[in-house]
Design a protein around this motif. Structure first.
Motif, PDB file in Angstrom:
ATOM      1  N   PRO A 190     -58.235  60.115  13.050  1.00 59.20           N
ATOM      2  CA  PRO A 190     -59.492  59.595  13.595  1.00 59.20           C
ATOM      3  C   PRO A 190     -60.379  60.696  14.192  1.00 59.20           C
ATOM      4  CG  PRO A 190     -57.664  58.224  14.291  1.00 59.20           C
ATOM      5  CD  PRO A 190     -57.077  59.428  13.613  1.00 59.20           C
ATOM      6  N   SER A 191     -59.771  61.704  14.820  1.00 59.17           N
ATOM      7  CA  SER A 191     -60.536  62.819  15.372  1.00 59.17           C
ATOM      8  C   SER A 191     -61.273  63.555  14.246  1.00 59.17           C
ATOM      9  CB  SER A 191     -59.603  63.772  16.117  1.00 59.17           C
ATOM     10  OG  SER A 191     -60.315  64.875  16.619  1.00 59.17           O
ATOM     11  N   TYR A 192     -60.579  63.796  13.140  1.00 58.17           N
ATOM     12  CA  TYR A 192     -61.188  64.434  11.962  1.00 58.17           C
ATOM     13  C   TYR A 192     -62.346  63.585  11.440  1.00 58.17           C
ATOM     14  CZ  TYR A 192     -61.748  65.695   7.039  1.00 58.17           C
ATOM     15  OH  TYR A 192     -62.277  66.029   5.809  1.00 58.17           O
ATOM     16  N   LEU A 193     -62.126  62.276  11.338  1.00 61.10           N
ATOM     17  CA  LEU A 193     -63.173  61.388  10.834  1.00 61.10           C
ATOM     18  C   LEU A 193     -64.385  61.411  11.759  1.00 61.10           C
ATOM     19  CD1 LEU A 193     -60.919  58.385   9.785  1.00 61.10           C
ATOM     20  CD2 LEU A 193     -62.027  60.040   8.253  1.00 61.10           C
ATOM     21  N   ASP A 194     -64.123  61.385  13.074  1.00 61.51           N
ATOM     22  CA  ASP A 194     -65.188  61.448  14.068  1.00 61.51           C
ATOM     23  C   ASP A 194     -65.996  62.733  13.905  1.00 61.51           C
ATOM     24  OD1 ASP A 194     -66.491  60.469  16.565  1.00 61.51           O
ATOM     25  OD2 ASP A 194     -65.549  62.250  17.431  1.00 61.51           O
ATOM     26  N   SER A 195     -65.311  63.850  13.725  1.00 59.30           N
ATOM     27  CA  SER A 195     -66.002  65.141  13.596  1.00 59.30           C
ATOM     28  C   SER A 195     -66.717  65.278  12.256  1.00 59.30           C
ATOM     29  CB  SER A 195     -65.026  66.300  13.807  1.00 59.30           C
ATOM     30  OG  SER A 195     -64.095  66.371  12.763  1.00 59.30           O
ATOM     31  N   ASN A 196     -66.452  64.365  11.330  1.00 60.89           N
ATOM     32  CA  ASN A 196     -67.128  64.382  10.034  1.00 60.89           C
ATOM     33  C   ASN A 196     -68.178  63.280   9.924  1.00 60.89           C
ATOM     34  OD1 ASN A 196     -66.111  66.436   7.846  1.00 60.89           O
ATOM     35  ND2 ASN A 196     -64.387  65.970   9.194  1.00 60.89           N
ATOM     36  N   GLY A 197     -68.625  62.777  11.069  1.00 61.93           N
ATOM     37  CA  GLY A 197     -69.771  61.890  11.094  1.00 61.93           C
ATOM     38  C   GLY A 197     -69.502  60.399  11.017  1.00 61.93           C
ATOM     39  N   TYR A 198     -68.247  60.005  10.960  1.00 64.74           N
ATOM     40  CA  TYR A 198     -67.941  58.575  10.930  1.00 64.74           C
ATOM     41  C   TYR A 198     -67.985  58.013  12.343  1.00 64.74           C
ATOM     42  CZ  TYR A 198     -66.320  59.106   6.110  1.00 64.74           C
ATOM     43  OH  TYR A 198     -66.246  59.352   4.770  1.00 64.74           O
ATOM     44  N   GLY A 199     -68.388  56.768  12.462  1.00 67.59           N
ATOM     45  CA  GLY A 199     -68.321  56.075  13.742  1.00 67.59           C
ATOM     46  C   GLY A 199     -66.927  55.498  13.884  1.00 67.59           C
ATOM     47  N   VAL A 200     -66.105  56.115  14.712  1.00 71.62           N
ATOM     48  CA  VAL A 200     -64.715  55.697  14.878  1.00 71.62           C
ATOM     49  C   VAL A 200     -64.600  54.747  16.069  1.00 71.62           C
ATOM     50  CG1 VAL A 200     -62.373  56.495  15.403  1.00 71.62           C
ATOM     51  CG2 VAL A 200     -63.816  57.799  13.829  1.00 71.62           C
ATOM     52  N   ILE A 201     -63.963  53.609  15.832  1.00 73.71           N
ATOM     53  CA  ILE A 201     -63.723  52.625  16.887  1.00 73.71           C
ATOM     54  C   ILE A 201     -62.205  52.516  17.072  1.00 73.71           C
ATOM     55  CG2 ILE A 201     -64.009  50.235  17.608  1.00 73.71           C
ATOM     56  CD1 ILE A 201     -66.407  50.129  15.596  1.00 73.71           C
ATOM     57  N   PRO A 202     -61.674  53.043  18.184  1.00 78.78           N
ATOM     58  CA  PRO A 202     -60.231  52.968  18.413  1.00 78.78           C
ATOM     59  C   PRO A 202     -59.788  51.547  18.774  1.00 78.78           C
ATOM     60  CG  PRO A 202     -61.297  54.579  19.891  1.00 78.78           C
ATOM     61  CD  PRO A 202     -62.365  53.800  19.229  1.00 78.78           C
ATOM     62  N   VAL A 203     -58.677  51.124  18.164  1.00 79.73           N
ATOM     63  CA  VAL A 203     -58.073  49.832  18.494  1.00 79.73           C
ATOM     64  C   VAL A 203     -56.643  50.116  18.925  1.00 79.73           C
ATOM     65  CG1 VAL A 203     -57.436  47.535  17.661  1.00 79.73           C
ATOM     66  CG2 VAL A 203     -59.555  48.617  16.837  1.00 79.73           C
ATOM     67  N   ASN A 204     -56.404  49.951  20.243  1.00 78.80           N
ATOM     68  CA  ASN A 204     -55.097  50.217  20.820  1.00 78.80           C
ATOM     69  C   ASN A 204     -55.033  49.496  22.163  1.00 78.80           C
ATOM     70  OD1 ASN A 204     -52.962  51.300  22.355  1.00 78.80           O
ATOM     71  ND2 ASN A 204     -53.054  53.248  21.266  1.00 78.80           N
ATOM     72  N   PRO A 205     -54.177  48.475  22.281  1.00 76.84           N
ATOM     73  CA  PRO A 205     -54.117  47.699  23.530  1.00 76.84           C
ATOM     74  C   PRO A 205     -53.557  48.475  24.723  1.00 76.84           C
ATOM     75  CG  PRO A 205     -52.377  47.015  22.051  1.00 76.84           C
ATOM     76  CD  PRO A 205     -53.239  47.979  21.280  1.00 76.84           C
ATOM     77  N   TYR A 206     -53.032  49.671  24.497  1.00 74.76           N
ATOM     78  CA  TYR A 206     -52.420  50.443  25.578  1.00 74.76           C
ATOM     79  C   TYR A 206     -53.310  51.584  26.073  1.00 74.76           C
ATOM     80  CZ  TYR A 206     -48.520  47.805  23.798  1.00 74.76           C
ATOM     81  OH  TYR A 206     -47.717  46.778  23.373  1.00 74.76           O
ATOM     82  N   ALA A 207     -54.555  51.631  25.593  1.00 75.31           N
ATOM     83  CA  ALA A 207     -55.472  52.694  26.017  1.00 75.31           C
ATOM     84  C   ALA A 207     -56.829  52.092  26.356  1.00 75.31           C
ATOM     85  CB  ALA A 207     -55.620  53.725  24.905  1.00 75.31           C
TER      86      ALA A 207
END
Length: 133
Positions: free
Chosen positions: A33-50
């Motif tokens: 996801p970090s790579y995708l974010d740095s390549n211009g994608y809008g990343v939406i994290p889904v994690n109930p523990y964060a």
């Protein structure tokens, strides 16, 4: 559409919800996801523990995401895919379900395809993106 065309089309997505996104650098579920974010994608994290990952609000589940989602990227075990497909089918904006390397569920994938959602299984989004750069 063949697998290569499907992947190329999937990579045109703009917003990616990452189910199982990790807050731990060094884990694939964080680094991809970090790579995708740095390549211009809008990343939406889904994690109930964060509460936050990559400087973005992390949501407990896909159904909690208030933003439009083009692609759902899954970093969860194969046995959880069926339930994830249920969540994907509750939305009307997801065009692609992407199951990362080592993750697959043919029955759940078939249900998603029947609903008009493109499915990529057992492939790494980062690898496929970098291959096409």
């Amino acid at each position: 559409m063949d697998a290569d065309e499907l992947i190329t089309a999937a990579l045109e997505s703009e917003t990616i919800a990452v189910i199982g996104c990790s807050s731990t650098p060094g884990k694939d579920a964080h680094d991809v996801p970090s790579y995708l974010d740095s390549n211009g994608y809008g990343v939406i994290p889904v994690n109930p523990y964060a509460d936050e990952i990559l400087g973005r609000t992390a949501y407990d589940s896909l159904t909690d995401v208030p933003h439009e989602v083009d692609l759902v990227d899954v970093f969860r075990p194969s046995e959880e895919v069926s339930g994830i497909v249920d969540s994907v089918l509750e939305r009307d904006d997801v065009g692609v379900l992407w199951l990362q390397l080592g993750i697959s569920d043919d029955e759940a994938a078939a249900r998603a395809r029947e609903a008009g959602i493109d499915v990529v299984q057992d492939r790494c989004l980062k690898i496929e993106h970098s291959r096409r750069q």
